[in-house]
Design an enzyme around this catalytic site. Structure first.
Site, short mmCIF file in Angstrom:
data_model
loop_
_atom_site.label_atom_id
_atom_site.label_comp_id
_atom_site.label_asym_id
_atom_site.label_seq_id
_atom_site.Cartn_x
_atom_site.Cartn_y
_atom_site.Cartn_z
N ASN A 107 0.81 -1.31 -0.12
CA ASN A 107 -0.15 0.05 -0.11
C ASN A 107 0.80 1.22 0.12
OD1 ASN A 107 -1.67 2.04 0.62
ND2 ASN A 107 -2.29 1.36 2.71
N TRP A 108 0.94 1.56 -1.20
CA TRP A 108 1.86 3.05 -1.16
C TRP A 108 1.32 4.33 -0.47
CZ3 TRP A 108 3.56 2.83 -7.27
CH2 TRP A 108 4.36 1.70 -7.44
N LYS A 109 0.16 4.20 -0.19
CA LYS A 109 -0.71 5.32 0.55
C LYS A 109 -0.22 6.59 -0.54
CE LYS A 109 -0.14 3.24 4.92
NZ LYS A 109 0.16 3.22 6.27
N HIS A 150 -9.44 1.01 5.52
CA HIS A 150 -7.97 1.26 6.42
C HIS A 150 -8.26 2.28 7.61
CE1 HIS A 150 -3.99 2.56 7.04
NE2 HIS A 150 -3.61 1.54 6.02
N GLU A 153 -6.61 4.66 8.26
CA GLU A 153 -6.45 6.00 7.88
C GLU A 153 -7.76 6.63 7.34
OE1 GLU A 153 -2.86 5.40 5.59
OE2 GLU A 153 -2.02 5.11 7.53
N GLU A 185 -4.47 -4.72 11.05
CA GLU A 185 -3.90 -3.60 11.10
C GLU A 185 -3.91 -3.18 12.37
OE1 GLU A 185 -1.89 -2.35 6.90
OE2 GLU A 185 -3.55 -1.37 7.49
N GLY A 205 2.89 3.03 10.89
CA GLY A 205 3.74 3.78 10.57
C GLY A 205 4.71 4.19 12.03
N SER A 219 4.00 -1.53 10.49
CA SER A 219 5.38 -1.73 10.55
C SER A 219 6.16 -3.14 10.29
CB SER A 219 5.72 -1.23 12.02
OG SER A 219 5.48 0.11 12.11
N GLY A 271 3.01 -0.86 4.29
CA GLY A 271 3.10 0.39 4.06
C GLY A 271 4.53 1.09 3.55
N GLY A 272 5.11 1.49 4.56
CA GLY A 272 6.49 2.05 4.27
C GLY A 272 7.56 1.38 3.67
P1 13P Z 1 3.26 0.73 7.48
O1 13P Z 1 4.00 -0.74 6.92
O2 13P Z 1 3.92 1.81 7.06
O3 13P Z 1 3.36 0.61 8.97
O4 13P Z 1 1.80 0.78 7.25
C1 13P Z 1 1.13 -0.33 7.26
C2 13P Z 1 -0.19 -0.15 6.54
O5 13P Z 1 -1.25 0.85 7.15
C3 13P Z 1 -0.73 -0.74 5.17
O6 13P Z 1 -2.12 -0.62 4.91
#
Ligand code: 13P
Length: 252
Positions: free
Chosen positions: A9-11, A97, A99, A169, A175, A215, A236-237
């Site tokens: 997930n590149w956000k 998600h 977010e 999650e 993050g 993470s 994510g990251g």
């Molecule tokens: P991180 O891997 O950056 O913690 O993000 C996880 C995430 O929200 C994937 O959807």
């Protein structure tokens, strides 16, 4: 047997050029040395989906969207429908998600509608659930996740439900660099699978992929994925660096 899946997930990261470059790098690394047993999904911003699709081997890498509208079409300025996502060649869509739940106030009811529309059009929903730190500290994490699943996806018919991928999650792990321990992840994934078993039967429960997100990186993925009920990751990251992402794909 359920699928092993690693989804990136590149956000809201990368511009078109850097997104294409990342997709090309990921594609090449996976072609050369990616674990063939793992389904890989790249989930770039909407604006890059078409270009990313054309930068990868679509037999090997699937593409998803990070969100979809809870309405099917019409006067909803700024929204992107499941039909649009499907028509561009994507196969997956992230729904719920944290977010989106937190910053954009998406409700369980909206998420249920989004999931329903995705299933109807043949997109695979990656349905997210997870508790905040406050909820975990108050020992409410199991009931929070249960309620999210009950309201979001447990009302579907079994044959529809079976098409969903679940991502656990924990909000406190996203993050932050503080991943759930392998024990915490396994405990929650086992709990979720048990709920599914009670609701839809053991066979369905055994066939649903439950991904961990928060993470997760190339250093901790193998410990997380070694657990019986952890079927991969929503990343994510670490999905923004091709080598790190490859390391996660090869962590099984
Ligand atoms: P991180 O891997 O950056 O913690 O993000 C996880 C995430 O929200 C994937 O959807």
């Amino acid at each position: 047997m359920r699928k092993k899946i690693v989804a990136g997930n590149w956000k809201m990261n990368t511009d078109l050029e850097s997104g294409k470059k990342l997709a090309v790098e990921v594609n090449q690394l996976i072609a050369e040395k990616g674990n063939p047993e793992v389904k890989v999904v790249l989930i770039p911003p909407f604006t890059h989906i078409f270009a990313v699709l054309n930068s990868v081997n679509s037999q090997r890498i699937e593409i998803g969207a990070q969100n979809c509208s809870s309405e099917s079409k019409g006067a909803f300025t700024g929204e992107v429908s499941v039909e649009m996502i499907k028509s561009i060649g994507a196969t997956h869509v992230i729904i719920g998600h944290s977010e989106r739940r937190n910053y954009f106030k998406e409700t369980d009811e909206m998420l249920n509608k989004k999931t329903k529309l995705s299933l109807e059009i043949g997109l695979t929903p990656i349905f997210c659930c997870g508790e905040t730190l406050e909820q975990r500290n108050a020992k409410n994490h199991f009931s929070v996740v249960e309620e999210q699943l009950n309201k979001g996806i447990f009302g579907f018919e079994k044959n529809d439900f079976e098409k969903i991928v679940i991502a656990y999650e924990p909000v406190w792990a996203i993050g932050t660099g503080l991943n759930a321990t392998p024990e915490q992840a396994q405990e929650m994934h086992f709990f979720i699978r048990n709920l599914i078993s009670k609701k839809f039967g053991n066979e369905t429960a055994e066939n649903i992929s439950i991904l961990y997100g928060g993470s997760c990186n190339a250093a901790n993925a193998s410990q997380l994925f070694a657990n019986q009920d952890v079927d991969g990751g929503l990343i994510g990251g670490a999905s923004l660096k091709a080598n790190d992402f490859l390391g996660i794909i090869n962590a099984f």
